[in-house]
Design a protein around this motif. Structure first.
Motif, short mmCIF file in Angstrom:
data_model
loop_
_atom_site.label_atom_id
_atom_site.label_comp_id
_atom_site.label_asym_id
_atom_site.label_seq_id
_atom_site.Cartn_x
_atom_site.Cartn_y
_atom_site.Cartn_z
N THR A 1 13.94 -13.66 5.07
CA THR A 1 14.21 -13.55 3.64
C THR A 1 14.87 -12.21 3.31
OG1 THR A 1 12.31 -14.98 3.20
CG2 THR A 1 13.16 -13.75 1.34
N ALA A 2 14.59 -11.20 4.13
CA ALA A 2 15.17 -9.87 3.91
C ALA A 2 16.56 -9.71 4.53
CB ALA A 2 14.23 -8.80 4.48
N ALA A 3 16.89 -10.57 5.49
CA ALA A 3 18.09 -10.34 6.32
C ALA A 3 19.34 -10.98 5.75
CB ALA A 3 17.83 -10.90 7.73
N ASP A 4 20.49 -10.39 6.11
CA ASP A 4 21.79 -10.98 5.81
C ASP A 4 22.21 -11.94 6.92
OD1 ASP A 4 22.24 -9.38 3.46
OD2 ASP A 4 22.59 -7.70 4.81
N ARG B 1 8.15 -9.82 0.33
CA ARG B 1 7.55 -8.48 0.39
C ARG B 1 8.44 -7.47 1.13
NH1 ARG B 1 3.66 -7.97 -3.34
NH2 ARG B 1 2.68 -6.33 -2.14
N LEU B 2 8.96 -7.87 2.27
CA LEU B 2 9.80 -6.94 3.04
C LEU B 2 11.13 -6.71 2.33
CD1 LEU B 2 10.14 -5.23 5.58
CD2 LEU B 2 11.11 -7.23 6.72
N ARG B 3 11.73 -7.76 1.83
CA ARG B 3 13.01 -7.64 1.12
C ARG B 3 12.91 -6.64 -0.03
NH1 ARG B 3 17.13 -12.03 0.09
NH2 ARG B 3 18.50 -11.20 -1.50
N GLU B 4 11.85 -6.77 -0.83
CA GLU B 4 11.68 -5.90 -1.98
C GLU B 4 11.40 -4.45 -1.55
OE1 GLU B 4 8.69 -8.06 -4.12
OE2 GLU B 4 10.15 -9.51 -4.91
N ALA B 5 10.65 -4.27 -0.47
CA ALA B 5 10.36 -2.92 0.03
C ALA B 5 11.62 -2.24 0.56
CB ALA B 5 9.29 -2.97 1.11
N LEU B 6 12.47 -3.01 1.26
CA LEU B 6 13.69 -2.44 1.83
C LEU B 6 14.73 -2.09 0.77
CD1 LEU B 6 14.14 -4.66 5.02
CD2 LEU B 6 13.57 -2.23 4.96
N ALA B 7 14.67 -2.77 -0.38
CA ALA B 7 15.64 -2.51 -1.45
C ALA B 7 15.63 -1.03 -1.87
CB ALA B 7 15.34 -3.41 -2.65
N ALA B 8 14.46 -0.41 -1.78
CA ALA B 8 14.32 0.98 -2.21
C ALA B 8 15.04 1.97 -1.29
CB ALA B 8 12.83 1.34 -2.30
N VAL B 9 15.29 1.59 -0.02
CA VAL B 9 15.91 2.53 0.92
C VAL B 9 17.25 2.03 1.44
CG1 VAL B 9 13.68 3.46 1.67
CG2 VAL B 9 14.69 1.54 2.93
N VAL C 1 20.12 -2.07 8.85
CA VAL C 1 18.68 -2.25 9.01
C VAL C 1 18.49 -3.40 10.01
CG1 VAL C 1 16.49 -2.85 7.91
CG2 VAL C 1 18.17 -1.46 6.66
N VAL C 2 17.83 -3.11 11.11
CA VAL C 2 17.59 -4.11 12.17
C VAL C 2 16.11 -4.49 12.11
CG1 VAL C 2 17.60 -4.56 14.65
CG2 VAL C 2 19.44 -3.20 13.61
N GLU D 1 0.82 -1.22 0.00
CA GLU D 1 0.00 0.00 0.00
C GLU D 1 0.85 1.27 0.00
OE1 GLU D 1 -2.50 -0.44 3.41
OE2 GLU D 1 -3.62 -2.13 2.55
N HIS D 2 2.05 1.18 0.55
CA HIS D 2 2.98 2.32 0.56
C HIS D 2 4.39 1.79 0.78
CE1 HIS D 2 2.96 1.78 4.92
NE2 HIS D 2 1.65 1.82 4.88
N GLY D 3 5.37 2.68 0.65
CA GLY D 3 6.77 2.27 0.77
C GLY D 3 7.34 2.57 2.14
N VAL D 4 8.58 2.13 2.35
CA VAL D 4 9.28 2.36 3.62
C VAL D 4 9.50 3.85 3.84
CG1 VAL D 4 11.44 1.97 4.88
CG2 VAL D 4 10.40 0.10 3.57
N SER D 5 9.85 4.57 2.78
CA SER D 5 10.19 6.00 2.92
C SER D 5 9.01 6.82 3.44
CB SER D 5 10.71 6.57 1.60
OG SER D 5 9.77 6.36 0.58
N GLU D 6 7.79 6.41 3.10
CA GLU D 6 6.61 7.13 3.61
C GLU D 6 6.29 6.75 5.05
OE1 GLU D 6 4.24 5.90 -0.16
OE2 GLU D 6 6.37 5.49 0.08
#
Length: 211
Positions: A121-124, A89-97, A104-105, A50-55
């Motif tokens: 899936t988003a974490a290293d 979903r989270l991995r792809e959203a975090l890629a933008a920021v 990122v914790v 519905e929206h991105g991390v930056s918002e």
């Protein structure tokens, strides 16, 4: 919360930090001094596109950014079932920021569910807090099993960074026995630093401040 205090410590050393609260209880959000009930944009909306991390990110008093959560997130699990590439979903959203931050914790819920899988899936790497009690060892084996599946199927780069012993009481025989068991199985992965049982640490979240 180890996540809150880790973020505050990294920010203290002038690192650019984002905390993502993936737990519907929103403890990391509250512990960062943010009113979770007043948030319009949360990690829930990010997972559903519905929206991105930056918002959605807001600034914590500890000088780091937070993507908060509240009870709305509890419904995300069911809604994600119908979403394409739901584990990413989270991995792809975090890629933008990602370029905005040094760290990122991601604070995951204790349950092993679709929210946790999104976090993995988003974490290293994963830092696992462990109470030195026998039932926690059972939970640890379930968690390691889930991590193994995520590594095989979704995120080949993920590793266990460390285990952190928390609510640690060196006077307890059980604490020492479980601690020895952890070191035997995980060796150098067990951090030397322990988080002690301490009233100040327990009180900090109610003030909305890191330790």
């Amino acid at each position: 919360s180890i996540a809150v205090n880790l973020c505050a410590s990294l920010a203290h050393y002038a690192r650019r930090v984002l905390l993502v609260d993936l737990d519907p209880q929103g403890n990391a959000t509250t512990g960062s001094g943010i009113d979770k009930t007043a948030l319009d944009l949360t990690v829930y909306g990010i997972l559903l596109g519905e929206h991105g991390v930056s918002e959605a990110r807001v600034r914590a008093e500890g000088n780091y950014d937070v993507v908060g959560s509240n009870r709305n997130l509890a419904g995300a699990e069911v809604e994600l079932i119908q979403v394409e590439r739901r584990e990413y979903r989270l991995r792809e959203a975090l890629a933008a920021v990602r370029g905005d931050y040094d760290y990122v914790v991601i604070d995951c819920p204790p349950a092993l569910n679709m929210l946790t899988v999104n976090g993995f899936t988003a974490a290293d790497a994963v830092i696992i807090p462990m109470q030195c009690e026998y039932y926690a060892l059972e939970g640890l084996s379930d968690l390691v099993g889930t991590l193994r599946k995520v590594k095989q199927n979704l995120n080949p780069g993920i590793e266990i960074e460390a285990l952190v012993r928390t609510m640690y009481d060196p006077r307890s025989t059980l604490t020492v026995q479980v601690s020895d068991e952890l070191k035997r199985h995980y060796g150098d992965k067990v951090f030397d630093t322990v988080i002690p049982r301490n009233v100040r640490i327990a009180e900090a979240p109610s003030f909305g401040k890191p330790v």
